[in-house]
Every structure is written in C-alpha cells, then in structure tokens.
Scaffold this motif. Structure first.
Motif, PDB file in Angstrom:
ATOM      1  N   LEU A 428      14.252  86.269  -8.587  1.00  0.00           N
ATOM      2  CA  LEU A 428      15.442  85.458  -8.840  1.00  0.00           C
ATOM      3  C   LEU A 428      15.810  84.686  -7.579  1.00  0.00           C
ATOM      4  O   LEU A 428      15.571  85.143  -6.458  1.00  0.00           O
ATOM      5  N   PRO A 429      16.399  83.516  -7.716  1.00  0.00           N
ATOM      6  CA  PRO A 429      16.760  82.723  -6.538  1.00  0.00           C
ATOM      7  C   PRO A 429      17.814  83.440  -5.688  1.00  0.00           C
ATOM      8  O   PRO A 429      18.702  84.119  -6.224  1.00  0.00           O
ATOM      9  N   GLU A 430      17.690  83.292  -4.366  1.00  0.00           N
ATOM     10  CA  GLU A 430      18.673  83.905  -3.473  1.00  0.00           C
ATOM     11  C   GLU A 430      20.024  83.221  -3.586  1.00  0.00           C
ATOM     12  O   GLU A 430      21.060  83.838  -3.313  1.00  0.00           O
ATOM     13  N   ARG A 431      20.013  81.946  -3.950  1.00  0.00           N
ATOM     14  CA  ARG A 431      21.252  81.196  -4.121  1.00  0.00           C
ATOM     15  C   ARG A 431      21.319  80.668  -5.557  1.00  0.00           C
ATOM     16  O   ARG A 431      20.367  80.062  -6.038  1.00  0.00           O
ATOM     17  N   ALA A 432      22.437  80.918  -6.211  1.00  0.00           N
ATOM     18  CA  ALA A 432      22.616  80.444  -7.580  1.00  0.00           C
ATOM     19  C   ALA A 432      22.852  78.938  -7.600  1.00  0.00           C
ATOM     20  O   ALA A 432      23.315  78.353  -6.613  1.00  0.00           O
ATOM     21  N   SER A 433      22.531  78.317  -8.724  1.00  0.00           N
ATOM     22  CA  SER A 433      22.787  76.882  -8.903  1.00  0.00           C
ATOM     23  C   SER A 433      24.259  76.691  -9.263  1.00  0.00           C
ATOM     24  O   SER A 433      24.610  76.454 -10.415  1.00  0.00           O
TER      25      SER A 433
END
Length: 648
Positions: A428-433
């Motif tokens: 999963l991305p470390e930073r959310a969109s």
C-alpha cells in the motif's frame, strides 16, 4: 487499580453524573457526524431549536446513503442538506465522496476526542482512540447546539488480543468470532475495549472493521488504543500533528473480560439472516452463490479491496456470480486505481459502483430472491438488501473473493490450495491520495446567516406530538418475537428511504416486513401498543423507527428488552418504552387485546415498577421502566422537542 482507555475517555469528558455502571451520565461532545438518511431530520431539529451556529469543534454532514436518484426526491434532500450545512456552520461531504465512517477517519478523526453520530456505526471511530457513540438524530442535534450527550454509564468489557492473524484470516473474522461467541445482544450497555499484544499487529483500518461491527453486538461503542499504528495512519493522511497517545494503564481492570488468540482464528461467515448466526466457512462450503459485494463501512480499507483484486488478478469470476465493488471513499478509489488494482477487478468481471453505502442500505444491488449473496457488510437483517426473501451472508474480503471465483461458498484456504494461490500482501502507498475537493468547508458566520434553506416539496415539517395522557387504553396491534430490527420497523432501501424527510409518506412503510396492513390498522385504531421479545429495535440509529409509528398512534411498546439507541429514540419522541418484569407474560398477550395503564404520571414518578391491566383477559402484568427522570419528563410531554419548546 489502573484505568482502561474507555474509562479515561469518559472521565475526560464527563460533565454530569457519576461514572458508575447503570447511572445516567452527561458527556461533552467534540465532534458530530450525520449522514443523509438521518441528517434531514437533524437539520429540521436544528431549525426548530433556532440554532445560529454549530458549537462543536467539528460537525460534518455526509451524503453517502441515498445516492440513487431515480426521481427528484433524493436530489432535493441533498440540496436541503447542503444549504443547512452552510446555514449552521457544518462541513459538507458531497455525494460520491465516500462512506461517512472511513471518510471521517481519514479527514477528521482525532485520538482522545468524543463524537456523537446519527448512525449506529459511528463507533468505527474508536479505531483511532476516540469515544464515538451512535445515537438518534435528536441527540446529535442537541450536541451540535452545544448540549451534552446523556446516556447510561456502560460497563467496560476488556477483550485481550494475543497472537497475530494467520493467512486467509483478517479483521472481519475477529468481529465475527465475537458475534459467534456472544450474539447480537452480547454487548448491550457495554463498551468493548481491545487491548493486549495482539492489538499492535492490527492496522488502524483493521481496527475500524472490528470497531464498526461492535454495533452488531449491541455495544455502546468500541475503543482501541491510539498507538503507533494510529500515528502511522494519520501520517499517511497528512495529519500526523493530530496524533496524541491514548492507552490503557498496564494494570487496568474491567467489568468483564474475554480473550482472543488471533493466531487460532479461522475464516468465518454469518449465515442468513442475522450477524450473530456465525459458523466456520468450511461448514457451509458448496452453497451456490449468485452475488458477491465488496465494500461498506465494515470492510472499507484500501487493503480490503486490494486483497480481493490480487485474488482475482488474471482470472475470471464465475459466470453465475455478479461481482460488485463499492469503493468506500473517493480517496481509497484513487489509491486503488493508482495501484492498478481497479483494472484487475474490472478485468475479472467486477462491476464498479460509486463511493458510498449502496447495497449495504438497500440502495440498489438487491439480489435475486432465494439466491445467496455474500457481502463484506455489517448487517444481513431480513429484507435489508431490498429483496424480501433474501439470503445475505456476511464475510471477509478473502472469503467473498474466493466465492466470486468458485461460484460457491468455499474456505479461501481451500481455494488457495486448488489454484496454488499465495496469500496476497499488497504493498500500500505510504502516503494516501488525499482528496478534499468534495469536502465543502463551513461558511463564515456572517455569510452563513444569509443562507436560505432549500426545502423541496418532499420535506415535511416534524409532526406534532401531544402530551401522554394520564390514562391509556391501548389495543395491541402487533406481537413480535426477539431481535426485531429498525429495518423491520421502518425499512431502508430504494423504495422507502427517498421519503425519509416526509414522515406522513414514510409512515406508510412502517412494520411492512412484520405486517403490511399495520399502517391502515394503526390509523383506524388511534393510540395503540405493540409487544415484543428481547432486543427490540436492534440495528440502525434512524429515529424514523420511533417517529413513524408514533405518527400512526403508537403510544407504548412493552418488550422483554431493548437495543440501546432505539430505546432512547422512543423516549425522545414520546413513546413509552416498558419492559415485562416477568418475560413469560409476553405469551399471555394476543393481538387485539386491550391494555390499560391507569395513573400513569403517578406510576412513573413512583419508581421503576408499574402495572398494566389486560382488560380483554382480566389479567395484570408487572412492568418496569429504565427511564431517567429527564426521560420521563420528555415522554410525558410528548417528546423532547415539545419539552424543549416549553422550557424556552
């Protein structure tokens, strides 16, 4: 003796009463949450109170339930809510922005804060170390106006988690295990507090899944510690500065205890038609499946969708299965798409819907009658899906995706062995969109005062409720069993919910699933009573389930026991909620019997015990009530709104 987290949160917000189990307490509320199925009444209540501006730290109006616009009614309600949010200083989350609970968690949730929400799954915010309580809309309106939230001090149930989840078992199986052990009445008037070494193995969104479905156990709310996992979640959302640590003392003691070894759990599933009807998936393997739906506030995380996408990648779902995916928020949908997982779902045959509750509230996605529908939802009450004779099962994304591929219920571990499928661990991305484009911020006070409420023709005024007479002679129109849900009292779904702002019209759907002729008989009877078994009014917090029967003349309910939120809603709208002192007396009453209550004011003022006479059978039954003095005053006045009007 050390203090648990729930006790700390309650003590830090206590403004009235003593934190003794069973006593009425008052809590200061920091945040509120409303959604469109309940929010229109909340805004009408704010209007009736003459409120100028919200007095909370944060109040948010979401539009996530009634997204199907088959005619003008839902669109008119959305316009009304947008104008009311502008007038009273609330945030407004536009249609399609996402389900309220995960969206609030992403954008507004803060450890250590309290929140009152007009949605029974408000408790999901306990995943961040908040004290978040689902209540009726009137309670939320009062909280927005700066009033405290009144409730019975719950007992605290400490659930110690050890170990870690094995492959093909996820957070949904944890809460299904609690339901398997304790059923839908197991946590009434309790706060569930999860602690122990196993907690650290769960992400914040895993905890959301578990906290969300504490409502299905009847819990007042659920709390998890605000620890490093919560800090990590807030960091990914660009809000690390909102983090503060909130944990239980190491020597905390609880009113009740339980323990779950996460490593010993197996895939579980709730059979039709109750969240408490839980068995191991293997016990029902081979049942044919016609529909699989992934989404809802009960499995809202990016991880939940990504795992399902990884399982179906490069494969095609069974030809007999409708595979539906409801993204829980626009942000999560963006991240899922950036990962390439949306393409994997579409290529495998998924039908992608807008970000919202959708089929969870019966707003579309109704299954074929008699066909099994596996859903990652929180509830499977009879008919809630929109299909009267439905067969809805509740399960994890792993079990749901496995069924979509196999065309039948199958333990995902068995499918993995057949397909040589490794357990997905998506990165999963470390930073959310982070996407705030569909969040409308509150107007400045001077600008807000210029806003005119946009009231469409489908929005009626709140019906007047006369004071309760001192003597009541009430025909019994319905005798019901255990676990009657608010969906059976005032149904959700695409046919009924568009009238949620029109009480006279919505009342025509009252008790439709119990007795389709009830509205006509109620109008002819005038003041009347209904009797029921245990856990009456479980499920949704929507106060329509109190207002609509009241509109049709319901004056009293006599049940063996009540679900917390509905019991409070009945008092708020002037319906007398009584309990059988001897539960077997329920079987002595038949529909059509006439019950008489004499000297009601004196009986209610004299204590918790009173007597009712069945004049048809010349029998007397001892009853009791659990209403506080404040609630007795409200019931006698015809509800809390008339009482507030009298005070002002």
């Amino acid at each position: 003796m050390g203090h648990g987290l729930a006790a700390k949160l309650i003590e830090s917000h206590l403004v009235g009463g003593a934190a003794v189990a069973g006593e009425e307490i008052a809590l200061r509320i920091d945040q509120t949450l409303t959604q469109d199925a309940t929010g229109t009444l909340v805004m009408q209540e704010l209007e009736a109170m003459g409120l100028d501006r919200a007095r909370t730290e944060v109040s948010v109006q979401y539009v996530d339930h009634n997204l199907l616009q088959a005619d003008e009614r839902n669109a008119e309600d959305h316009a009304f809510l947008r104008s009311a949010a502008g007038r009273y200083g609330l945030w407004f989350s536009k249609p399609g922005n996402g389900v309220s609970h995960p969206t609030h968690m992403q954008r507004f949730g803060v450890p250590g804060k309290t929140m009152a929400g007009s949605d029974s799954h408000t408790c999901a915010a306990g995943s961040l170390g908040m004290l978040a309580i689902g209540v009726g809309g009137l309670e939320v309106a009062l909280a927005i106006a700066g009033e405290p939230l009144y409730l019975r001090m719950p007992e605290i149930w400490g659930i110690r988690l050890t170990g870690s989840l094995p492959d093909w078992v996820s957070a949904k199986d944890v809460i299904l295990e609690m339901l398997r052990r304790h059923g839908v009445k197991g946590a009434v008037n309790r706060v569930l507090e999860y602690h122990g070494p196993g907690v650290s193995t769960l992400t914040a969104m895993d905890r959301h899944v578990i906290a969300n479905m504490g409502a299905e156990l009847g819990a007042t709310t659920t709390v998890f510690p605000a620890d490093e996992a919560v800090r990590e979640f807030l960091r990914a959302e660009g809000r690390e500065e909102d983090f503060t640590e909130w944990t239980a003392d190491p020597d905390a003691e609880y009113d009740h205890t339980d323990e779950i070894d996460l490593s010993g759990l197996r895939p579980l599933i709730a059979k039709p038609s109750s969240p408490g009807n839980v068995v191991e998936v293997g016990e029902v393997a081979g049942e044919p499946v016609g529909q699989v739906v992934i989404g809802s506030s009960a499995n809202p995380g990016l991880r939940d969708f990504a795992v399902a996408a990884a399982m179906v990648r490069g494969r095609q779902t069974d030809h007999a299965v409708s595979f539906d995916v409801n993204p829980s928020s626009r942000e999560i949908f963006e991240d899922l798409t950036r990962m390439g997982a949306t393409f994997d779902l579409i290529a495998a045959g998924a039908r992608i819907h807008q970000a919202g509750c959708m089929g969870c509230i019966g707003m579309g996605q109704a299954p074929a009658e008699g066909h099994n529908s596996l859903r990652t939802f929180p509830r499977n009450f009879p008919g809630r899906s929109g299909t009267k004779e439905d067969r809805v099962w509740l399960c994890s994304p792993e079990t749901a995706a496995a069924a979509a591929l196999a065309g039948e219920i199958i333990d995902p571990r068995d499918l993995a062995a057949k397909l040589d499928l490794a357990y997905p661990r998506p990165r999963l991305p470390e930073r959310a969109s982070v996407n705030t484009a569909m969040l409308v911020s509150p107007l400045e006070p001077d600008e807000a005062r210029q806003v005119q409420l946009q009231r469409g023709p489908n929005i009626s005024t709140l019906p007047d409720a006369p004071p309760l007479p001192d003597e009541l002679e009430l025909p019994v129109l319905l005798r019901m069993g255990d676990d009657i849900s608010t969906d059976e009292i005032s149904p959700a779904g695409a046919r009924a919910l568009p009238y949620r702002s029109n009480i006279p019209k919505l009342a025509e759907f009252t008790f439709r699933g119990v007795d389709g002729d009830y509205p006509r008989r109620a109008r002819e009877a005038g003041p009347h009573a209904v009797v029921a078994g245990q856990n009456y009014g479980q499920g949704s917090s929507r106060e329509h389930a109190a207002i609509c029967p009241r509109f049709l003349g319901l004056a009293a309910v006599i049940a063996q026991s009540y679900a917390r939120i509905h019991w409070q809603n009945l008092a708020n709208f002037g319906v007398l909620a009584l309990e059988f002192a001897q539960p077997d007396d329920l079987s002595r009453i038949e529909p059509g019997d006439v019950l008489r209550l004499d000297g009601l004011r004196e009986q209610l003022a004299g204590g918790a015990e009173l007597t009712v006479t069945n004049t048809t059978r010349d029998q007397r039954y001892p009853l009791r009530h659990r209403l506080s003095t404040r609630q007795v005053d409200a019931v006698l006045a015809g509800g809390r709104i008339p009482l507030l009007a009298d005070e002002h």
